[in-house]
Design an enzyme around this catalytic site. Sequence first.
Site, PDB file in Angstrom:
ATOM      1  CD  GLU A   1      -1.607  -2.501   1.386  1.00  9.49           C
ATOM      2  OE1 GLU A   1      -0.465  -2.690   1.862  1.00  9.49           O
ATOM      3  OE2 GLU A   1      -2.391  -3.439   1.129  1.00  9.49           O
TER       4      GLU A   1
ATOM      5  CG  HIS B   1     -11.581  -8.062   6.022  1.00 13.55           C
ATOM      6  ND1 HIS B   1     -11.091  -9.026   6.860  1.00 13.55           N
ATOM      7  CD2 HIS B   1     -10.893  -8.218   4.855  1.00 13.55           C
ATOM      8  CE1 HIS B   1     -10.167  -9.737   6.241  1.00 13.55           C
ATOM      9  NE2 HIS B   1     -10.019  -9.265   5.022  1.00 13.55           N
TER      10      HIS B   1
HETATM   11  C1  LIG Z   1      -1.710  -5.159   4.126  1.00 12.01           C
HETATM   12  C2  LIG Z   1      -2.699  -5.981   3.393  1.00 12.01           C
HETATM   13  N1  LIG Z   1      -3.038  -5.676   2.125  1.00 12.01           N
HETATM   14  C3  LIG Z   1      -3.964  -6.383   1.464  1.00 12.01           C
HETATM   15  C4  LIG Z   1      -4.585  -7.447   2.057  1.00 12.01           C
HETATM   16  C5  LIG Z   1      -5.670  -8.221   1.298  1.00 12.01           C
HETATM   17  N2  LIG Z   1      -5.227  -9.573   0.958  1.00 12.01           N
HETATM   18  C6  LIG Z   1      -5.484 -10.627   1.739  1.00 12.01           C
HETATM   19  S1  LIG Z   1      -4.784 -12.039   1.191  1.00 12.01           S
HETATM   20  C7  LIG Z   1      -4.134 -11.254  -0.152  1.00 12.01           C
HETATM   21  C8  LIG Z   1      -3.284 -12.030  -1.120  1.00 12.01           C
HETATM   22  C9  LIG Z   1      -2.058 -12.598  -0.472  1.00 12.01           C
HETATM   23  O1  LIG Z   1      -1.366 -13.428  -1.359  1.00 12.01           O
HETATM   24  P1  LIG Z   1      -0.125 -14.291  -0.899  1.00 12.01           P
HETATM   25  O2  LIG Z   1       0.736 -13.479   0.002  1.00 12.01           O
HETATM   26  O3  LIG Z   1       0.511 -14.842  -2.097  1.00 12.01           O
HETATM   27  O4  LIG Z   1      -0.749 -15.447   0.018  1.00 12.01           O
HETATM   28  P2  LIG Z   1      -1.737 -16.622  -0.425  1.00 12.01           P
HETATM   29  O5  LIG Z   1      -3.133 -16.089  -0.312  1.00 12.01           O
HETATM   30  O6  LIG Z   1      -1.378 -17.005  -1.793  1.00 12.01           O
HETATM   31  O7  LIG Z   1      -1.497 -17.705   0.563  1.00 12.01           O
HETATM   32  C10 LIG Z   1      -4.484  -9.907  -0.156  1.00 12.01           C
HETATM   33  C11 LIG Z   1      -4.107  -8.951  -1.195  1.00 12.01           C
HETATM   34  C12 LIG Z   1      -4.219  -7.739   3.382  1.00 12.01           C
HETATM   35  N3  LIG Z   1      -4.749  -8.758   4.053  1.00 12.01           N
HETATM   36  N4  LIG Z   1      -3.277  -7.003   4.024  1.00 12.01           N
END
Ligand SMILES: Cc1ncc(C[n+]2csc(CCOP(=O)(O)OP(=O)(O)O)c2C)c(N)n1
Lengths: 337, 337, 408, 408
Positions: free
Chosen positions: B60, B129
């Site tokens: 972000e 959220h």
């Molecule tokens: C600081 C922050 N930004 C955005 C999110 C929203 N978000 C939750 S999971 C996710 C994707 C994460 O992907 P990855 O790190 O590859 O983990 P995976 O879901 O593949 O296990 C996002 C963008 C969040 N939880 N925290």
Amino acid sequence: MARMTMIEAIRSAMDVMLERDQRTVIFGEDIGYFGGVFRCTAGLQKKYGIERVFDTPINESAIVGLGIGMAAYGMRPCVEIQFADYMYPAYDQITQEAARIRHRSNQDFSCPITIRMPTGGGIFGGQTHSQSPEALFTHVSGLTVIQPSTPYDAKGLLIAAMETDDPVIFLEPKRLYNGPFDGHHATKSKSWADHPAGEVPEGYYTLPIGKAEIRRAGAAVTVLAYGTMVFVAEAAVAETGIDAEIIDLRSLLPLDIETIVASVKKTGRCVVIHEATKTGGYAGELIAEVQAACFYYLQAPIARVTGWDVPYPHAQEWDYFPGPARVGRALIETMEA
Amino acid sequence: MARMTMIEAIRSAMDVMLERDQRTVIFGEDIGYFGGVFRCTAGLQKKYGIERVFDTPINESAIVGLGIGMAAYGMRPCVEIQFADYMYPAYDQITQEAARIRHRSNQDFSCPITIRMPTGGGIFGGQTHSQSPEALFTHVSGLTVIQPSTPYDAKGLLIAAMETDDPVIFLEPKRLYNGPFDGHHATKSKSWADHPAGEVPEGYYTLPIGKAEIRRAGAAVTVLAYGTMVFVAEAAVAETGIDAEIIDLRSLLPLDIETIVASVKKTGRCVVIHEATKTGGYAGELIAEVQAACFYYLQAPIARVTGWDVPYPHAQEWDYFPGPARVGRALIETMEA
Amino acid sequence: MKLRFPTPHSRPGEAPDFSDLVIPAPDALPVPPLTLAAADAWDYANGLVRVLDDSGSAVGSWADYLAEDAGDEILIRGLRDMLTMRAIDRRMQNAQRQGKTSFYMQCTGEEAIACGFQRMLKKGDMNFPTYRQQALLIAADYPLELLMGQIYSNELDPMAGRQLPVLHSARDYGFFSISGNLGTQYVQAVGWAMASALSGETAIAAGWIGDGATASNDFHSALVSAAVYRPPVVLCIVNNQWAISSYSGIAGGGEATFADRALGYGIPALRVDGNDYLAVLAASKWATARARGGHGPVAIEWLTYRAAAHSTSDDPSAYRPRDEASAWPLGDPLERLKTHLNRRGIWSDARHAQAEAEILDHVVAVQKEVETHGTFVDPKPLSPADIFRGVYKELPEHLRRQRQEMGF
Amino acid sequence: MKLRFPTPHSRPGEAPDFSDLVIPAPDALPVPPLTLAAADAWDYANGLVRVLDDSGSAVGSWADYLAEDAGDEILIRGLRDMLTMRAIDRRMQNAQRQGKTSFYMQCTGEEAIACGFQRMLKKGDMNFPTYRQQALLIAADYPLELLMGQIYSNELDPMAGRQLPVLHSARDYGFFSISGNLGTQYVQAVGWAMASALSGETAIAAGWIGDGATASNDFHSALVSAAVYRPPVVLCIVNNQWAISSYSGIAGGGEATFADRALGYGIPALRVDGNDYLAVLAASKWATARARGGHGPVAIEWLTYRAAAHSTSDDPSAYRPRDEASAWPLGDPLERLKTHLNRRGIWSDARHAQAEAEILDHVVAVQKEVETHGTFVDPKPLSPADIFRGVYKELPEHLRRQRQEMGF
Ligand SMILES: Cc1ncc(C[n+]2csc(CCOP(=O)(O)OP(=O)(O)O)c2C)c(N)n1
Ligand SMILES: Cc1ncc(C[n+]2csc(CCOP(=O)(O)OP(=O)(O)O)c2C)c(N)n1
Ligand SMILES: [Mg+2]
Ligand SMILES: [Mg+2]
């Protein structure tokens, strides 16, 4: 008892806790060998070793994040953010992590960390060495927020903070580090040497968190202040001759609402002052609480005197700063209302 | 005119601006090919190409930091933070950079960026959220802070935001994305299909930033609300039968203080509501301003109904949420005070 | 001057394409010394630690290194752990579809990583997981009642309903309270490991992060801190190719491996076949031994594939080919371990089917019992006033007043 | 399991020790193709781009590469720029000691980097500097009146007193408004470069960061973004060995070079002798050509030494040997360029002394004139109400009311 500046009192608090509690560990930028840009940790690394007092990379998120991990483990980190203005990269760790871990884990984990940071202006530091971000912490459930105004309070409250089992934000009004400052910037600086609250016990003592202190008893109007503004209020009262009751909040969260309400019910008038910008500042919270609890006692609208809603300017520092003249004017207006 | 949900209205605003102003560029996490987790940007990449609508890494601070660089260059970025709860890593860039660049450079540079983020709870999202961090923005000089409560307002205000020459925080009450929500979570969800403000012009139009809207005229008490709470207030008023005047602030910074003061002077009573936690919330600011301007008109203390001072809980969402019952109680108490 | 916008090989309707994934033979990378330096680790960060070959045999130096740590019992247990995890994932996913819980996140396809890693941890070690490492709990024998209670936010929930489903916390099982904010816990793991060393203890920490979240700023704060203080921490990166709708290229994964990132800080790193349970055991053994031996931090990129949706709120068919999971070249970790055990002669399809059925029965039985303590369609609400507990250790006066205002 | 706490080789009272700094010969590293990939850049990130040998001659492939870009005039101009910068540093440092300004920060010892880099920029390019790149302005012929006016916060200050001395802003000179918060501007530089490319323009951006500030989180956000989108940005890291009282090891510099960090993201990087004006020209020529050619981002670690105090608030004798600057193996950039020019036969000690005197006269003359517009001891205050201007483009109602309350 000894004579201490606020810097020495803060250092003494950490010294006492390093000695007393092996779980204590101190870190931050430039705080180790060098002893901190304000000298608050001078000599501590030498005395307690590099494993207990050490330098960190320039990463405030790491400073707090590492501290959270250590606190969860069972240590007692007391970390320094070099200026409150640099806490923003750590704001996520402070507000979403430290403040929440106990609650979200239903007490499976906790986070006893103390986060010290010099706050406020008056040193020609410009917008990145002068900010007062207390309202960004008082809105966060789970945090305790303290701001002392004297060496005596600073030491007693810092030890209490370091003994708290939850995260504490410890805001140090840097303009008071070396002496009480009443906003009269053109006159000679005072030192703590002659101030009663510069008399500080050398050993361990604590002050209760959540208790305000009446700095001056009075009948005409209640002034709510903290940090540097306590002395500005004293000056304004002396200059206007208004018999104000000056309350030094000391703890912003939790707030000593009882002391405040008792005073306002007595005086019927209230002026709130802080150095932070006006809109959304902590004065709003105080006014909301006071008007709710004292509505039928109030004889005048509650006034607030604050920094203007602009970034803290460098050259025009004293135009921004809510000094004795502005506070005095608000006192007079409140009395005449 | 067309029928739109708030999501469609927001998308339409971006669509209009992508078409109208070549400097417009849209980016954020999952907003490109996929169209955003709330679908606000669905179809825009396909329509305008990947150079104008694209995905970002999960950072972000980068989203806002890149946007600042682009805005300084002369583009018009409109970025999405996936949930307001994830804006914290960007808080440094938003508050210390975007908000300050015009002032600190004495207008050598400026920063026309719009930062959209879904805010508020009511979707069983738990503490990460559901947050309503508006008070962390309203304390920041240099920002403009908007929160619409209807599709019509959302589109007109978002276009206005994207045309603003300074940074705008655009808070989207996610519980209103698909329909007005009055806090009665157990009853069937309503949709925008039947609501007058679900009628939205298809093309370009703007609404003035800084103007509140009186949602219901009334004589007994003024209710200040924004976002989801506007509908909660309507429900509480309907249920208590109290002849309240409901003001939808729409713009939190700058604030339409004239409309508010005129109303409170008329009603003599005021209740402020928001979903964010109480201490340090934006209600404090509103109360401070209202009591200062309307002191001699007030017949009762100004009440506030807010989220409790706890992290937004998951299972106990509706115990936290300041619903119609709590708002109704405050209205009655304020009338009886 | 054109910008580059990374795009995945294939989108819905196109054929899956993993042709640029190079899969070296299991014996390509010898087991390095525990003192491996970052400058010598390029091959490890760009190759792939593997044990199982395509036929399902354990071969190469990592297989030898595992030795008795890959005994029959351990491997059968691993298989059972993974079966349990998968059964729970299916059941909880369905429970969410039935409205019994608000939310769920599966780890399908990634079970080997957390299940295998847990085997090399000791009492007192601490994981700082993300939401997709629930298998750490399974492999640590965390009571399924508590695990499911959390997911149902019911009376059995150790977090008393405060947290979104899957955001567990289990101190006694070496599982730190999960944050919904990505990245933050990574540097906390480093701090925890520092505290262990500073306290003269021997416990180690493990940080967990997804490929997508390596882009988050606290990935950096963790790596810088670990490089500077050299604490006993294993920094796990679970590269499951996707971050919601973004493929790993959006996190910068197309330019260098995620393991390479660590090298840039001077931290050695391994890239490991995360769908090979034995490779996971071997790499975990090496990394934890390195940390315990005082040789400092190490990073591991676990190569795997997120076979299920991101969460119950997600529909992956909107952004990737439906059959991409089945095209994933490293296969399914359960199948691969099963094949190996069959080959080894200590397992069979029949025993497998039986174990699967037993495990499902057990999971269903626990689930039924847990559901009697409340579900989202049939809740047994906790006292609303409970939300005030634990904001601070002691309830402060202003929260007592708010609780009172609430009616308690 | 012991943590490691990096400590510098020597502290006050001890002899300076740079024995672990390996300085390769100027011809050790050939000029790589502009398309250099990170995977092939290890030698460049760990060696040292040099042009001047110990005797002051320009040798090796980088010298050849420079060709007409290191002509007599250019080099003499470089020397004069550096002399000007140093004279201003001295004068402003003294002005602060006399109380005429609140604060100052010198860049002594690092002049070659910003002076040389600026030579390779074009109109429209944009630097995102830290507080120690004021030489960018000198080399861009920024009016000294404005430069000093800013430092005195007086009537001539283009920032109207808002910012701390040295936090300049000069759009027309390719100099972005400096933030007091470290790191933040690094990712903004990437965004600016993206905007240039997206707009179909040819301007490039340069981000600047100190060794200490590479630890800050936005270093990471910048590198991830640059790796993903490949914009035309040069990411400069000025490794001057110190960050206030912390030596570069506290930023992780002991584990890998700062240039190595970039490689981990898949961004190629050069490590350059920052005290060698010709090496600076050569590396800058290469890096800016690469960016302009659309080959994507590149990082440069400039190796140098912060010879002066961190700022006027700092006393370095409290944390490092007093004579450490003079022991710095890469010498003084001014001296080195002077020696080269002397050797080249186009300069002499006499001419040097004369130039130095002329420049000092000029600087002093400007300073005197600037001081008539106000100093901290003899201020000509701006209207207090001016602080309300520019918070927003238009003054909003609530600020108008506050200005009124102020009395204006
Ligand atoms: C600081 C922050 N930004 C955005 C999110 C929203 N978000 C939750 S999971 C996710 C994707 C994460 O992907 P990855 O790190 O590859 O983990 P995976 O879901 O593949 O296990 C996002 C963008 C969040 N939880 N925290
Ligand atoms: C976010 C942030 N944290 C801390 C500081 C305080 N600070 C100012 S300069 C400095 C040292 C920076 O060192 P380096 O990046 O090496 O730059 P140099 O001073 O050597 O040019 C520090 C810690 C700051 N300005 N911003
Ligand atoms: Mg992933
Ligand atoms: Mg430095």
